[in-house]
Motif scaffolding. Structure first.
Motif: not given
Length: 97
Positions: A84-97
């Motif tokens: 869950k943590r890694l999925e959340k971090n991936a979504k956050k990185a995708a939004r900021s990119a």
């Protein structure tokens, strides 16, 4: 048992897992070991060492007593809160990119 902190400069590159000490993982394939029991695919375990600069690798203590090092995204899949943590971090990185 002694636990180790990852080096402060250790950062994963694309495609690698960004695991921390204590993260729960599952073996994605059978992992042979000379001095310890075989770790069959699907066995869960806990990260006890994370290290590397260009290649993040992990030592994992598995539930069947096996302990293996030099494992990475080819051998491990995160489970539970770690996933869950890694999925959340991936979504956050995708939004900021």
């Amino acid at each position: 048992m002694q636990f180790w902190k990852p080096h402060s400069l250790a950062k994963p590159h694309d495609g690698q897992l960004d695991l921390k000490l204590g993260d729960k993982v599952r073996a994605t394939s059978d992992l042979p070991s000379a001095e310890r029991p075989l770790v069959p695919a699907g066995t869960t375990g806990k990260v006890i060492l994370a290290n590397g600069f260009n290649w993040m690798r992990y030592r994992v203590l598995f539930d069947n007593g096996g302990e293996l090092g030099d494992l990475d995204h080819r051998h491990l899949a995160p489970i539970g809160r770690t996933a869950k943590r890694l999925e959340k971090n991936a979504k956050k990185a995708a939004r900021s990119a």
